[in-house]
Design a protein around this motif. Structure first.
Motif, short mmCIF file in Angstrom:
data_model
loop_
_atom_site.label_atom_id
_atom_site.label_comp_id
_atom_site.label_asym_id
_atom_site.label_seq_id
_atom_site.Cartn_x
_atom_site.Cartn_y
_atom_site.Cartn_z
N THR A 82 -15.94 -7.76 90.24
CA THR A 82 -15.44 -7.35 88.93
C THR A 82 -16.06 -8.17 87.80
O THR A 82 -16.32 -9.37 87.94
N MET A 83 -16.26 -7.50 86.68
CA MET A 83 -16.73 -8.16 85.46
C MET A 83 -15.95 -7.56 84.29
O MET A 83 -15.91 -6.34 84.13
N LEU A 84 -15.33 -8.40 83.50
CA LEU A 84 -14.63 -7.96 82.30
C LEU A 84 -15.41 -8.44 81.09
O LEU A 84 -15.70 -9.64 80.97
N ILE A 85 -15.74 -7.51 80.20
CA ILE A 85 -16.53 -7.82 79.01
C ILE A 85 -15.63 -7.63 77.79
O ILE A 85 -15.27 -6.50 77.45
N ASP A 110 -14.34 -11.86 88.77
CA ASP A 110 -15.48 -12.67 89.18
C ASP A 110 -16.27 -13.15 87.97
O ASP A 110 -16.85 -14.23 88.00
N HIS A 111 -16.27 -12.35 86.90
CA HIS A 111 -17.03 -12.69 85.70
C HIS A 111 -16.25 -12.25 84.47
O HIS A 111 -15.77 -11.11 84.42
N LEU A 112 -16.12 -13.11 83.48
CA LEU A 112 -15.53 -12.78 82.18
C LEU A 112 -16.58 -13.06 81.12
O LEU A 112 -16.99 -14.21 80.92
N VAL A 113 -17.05 -12.00 80.45
CA VAL A 113 -18.13 -12.12 79.47
C VAL A 113 -17.55 -11.97 78.07
O VAL A 113 -16.85 -11.00 77.77
N THR A 114 -17.85 -12.92 77.21
CA THR A 114 -17.49 -12.85 75.80
C THR A 114 -18.74 -12.47 75.03
O THR A 114 -19.69 -13.26 74.97
N THR A 115 -18.76 -11.26 74.44
CA THR A 115 -19.97 -10.86 73.72
C THR A 115 -20.16 -11.70 72.47
O THR A 115 -21.29 -12.08 72.13
#
Length: 484
Positions: A82-85, A110-115
């Motif tokens: 999982t990846m949450l953006i 698994d991944h948290l992306v802050t744009t």
């Protein structure tokens, strides 16, 4: 990628992410994270021009969550990674996003992306981190462009990272995020930053590639960063799906970017009564001039784009116009609206044009007659019993692919799948397999879609040395009994 030494412990040379079968490694410069991925079977390939593309297993889904005048995107890989953006606006403190993730059984990020660190994109960061670290299975890592904001929302986000000791990386163009089964490339921001470190113009920009399908997610990048993208990458920006930049603002999704990206479809995330007038008419006109259909969270609700690598299926909460200049003719839907999504259209990942290859409504009257007692309608198209590596930690690579070879949809709710020893999986209620479609039943855990189901079993089910797949309808009719 650059670690944040003031906030987290620097992990030199190697970081292990949950859900990744390959161990990520740093390059010689120490700032880029890559991963080597292996699959159980050598994938087939297709060749387009001079480029050879692997044909992937399973599906990848990209969920554009209806969070009003903000943004949040969930990516679920073929193995359940999982990846949450972004996490929506500070107004609701991550409530909409957390509710969406919980309803879909997501127990780990698994991944948290802050744009970028504007409050309408990091509003739920602190709440999301706290929830998964205290009630779920944790957050693997956080990725950030590294430009601070002087807001309480930003400080709460950093406090949560520090409190729960979550690894935080600054990312730049050229970095690669490790994601099992798909390629995730960071295209921006560049080094050095653009335009005096303006947050919008230095958004983290991701390109997701899965087989021949691809997604370009540009955050709130505006004209200057889009110009840089076009100059830097050119035709590499060509994608199947382009998320409209900056909520559909006229300062983004420029003609130059559209002309080089040539997307088949454009999702837009903003509120129906946006105080900024998003999406702006200039953007809708640009899409209309290029005959690009648009899906707007304000009228379509949650948007789910699912791809098998060669086509992208679009599903939404409610039906609404997709002709760009008619978007506002649709009925508004609140971010908190309940209800699942239904298939609306299927777009080819290759070839010219933007017309869907299937825009017919989903089958509303389903029947099991074509497959209820006829094993030639529902078949076990593939049995993958021997998962790569350690089966106990790679259960989603053990799977069975079922295919509906009949001419009518199969209502499979309540059907069971068994092995010789009696281990039993029950298909969720109301699950329908369309005529000609396939669904993959993985042994491990993940979020169910119309093309992937997850048994949730804690150990391997299918005997590598031989077993029998038994499928029984909800009325007790055996439709498959296949020994391998």
């Amino acid at each position: 990628m650059r670690s944040r030494p003031l906030l987290v412990v620097v992990i030199a040379f190697a970081v292990v992410f949950a859900g990744c079968s390959g161990a990520p490694t740093m390059n010689s410069g120490g700032d880029t994270l890559t991963t080597t991925t292996t699959t159980a079977d050598a994938p087939s390939t297709t060749t387009t021009g001079t480029t050879t593309v692997d044909t992937p297993n399973g599906t990848l889904s990209v969920h554009v969550i209806n969070v009003g005048q903000s943004a949040s995107i969930l990516v679920v890989g073929p193995d359940g990674e999982t990846m949450l953006i972004d996490t929506g606006h500070y107004y609701d403190d991550g409530e909409y996003v957390l509710s969406y993730l919980q309803e879909r059984g997501i127990t780990r990020l698994d991944h948290l992306v802050t744009t970028h660190n504007d409050a309408d994109h990091i509003g739920g960061n602190a709440a999301v981190i706290e929830y998964f670290e205290t009630e779920g299975d944790g957050v693997g890592a956080v990725y950030d462009p590294g430009i601070a904001a002087s807001t309480q929302t930003y400080q709460a986000y950093l406090d949560a990272v520090e409190q729960y000791d979550v690894t935080l990386y600054e990312v730049r163009a050229g970095d690669t995020l490790p994601f099992e089964g798909a390629n995730v490339s960071v295209l921006g921001p560049p080094e050095p930053y653009i335009d005096g470190e303006a947050r919008n113009e230095n958004s983290v920009i991701l390109k997701l590639a899965f087989g021949e399908s691809s997604f370009l997610l540009t955050g709130d990048a505006e004209e200057t960063q889009e110009e840089w993208l076009v100059e830097e990458y050119g035709e590499q920006l060509n994608v199947t799906v382009l998320k409209a930049g900056h909520h559909g603002s006229s300062s983004s999704t420029s003609p130059a970017l559209l002309d080089v990206a040539t997307p088949k479809v454009v999702p837009i995330s903003s509120a129906y009564d946006s105080q900024y007038g998003h999406p702006h008419e200039e953007v809708l006109q640009r899409l209309a001039e290029r005959d690009i259909p648009a899906y707007w969270t304000a009228t379509h609700g949650d948007l789910v784009f699912t791809t098998n690598g060669s086509a992208v299926t679009v599903a939404t909460q409610q039906s609404a116009p997709t002709a760009p200049l008619s978007l506002r003719d649709g009925t508004s839907i609140e971010p908190s609206a309940s209800g699942g999504v239904e298939r609306r259209a299927i777009f080819s990942a290759t070839g010219g044009g933007t017309a869907p290859i299937d825009s017919s409504p989903p089958e509303t009257t389903t029947t099991v007659a074509d497959g209820g007692t006829d094993p030639s309608a529902l078949i076990a198209a593939q049995i993958h019993a021997d998962a790569e590596g350690d089966e106990s930690s790679n259960l989603n690579d053990e799977y069975v692919v079922f295919e509906n070879t009949g001419e009518t949809a199969l209502d499979m709710g309540g059907w069971t799948v068994q092995d010789e020893s009696g281990k039993t999986y029950t298909v969720p209620d109301e699950f329908v397999l369309d005529a000609g479609a396939q669904v993959t039943l993985h042994t491990g855990s993940g979020s169910d879609t119309d093309r992937d189901l997850y048994w949730g079993y804690g150990s391997a089910v299918w005997n590598n040395g031989g077993d029998t797949v038994i499928v029984t309808t909800d009325t007790g009719e055996v439709v498959i009994e296949e020994t391998y």
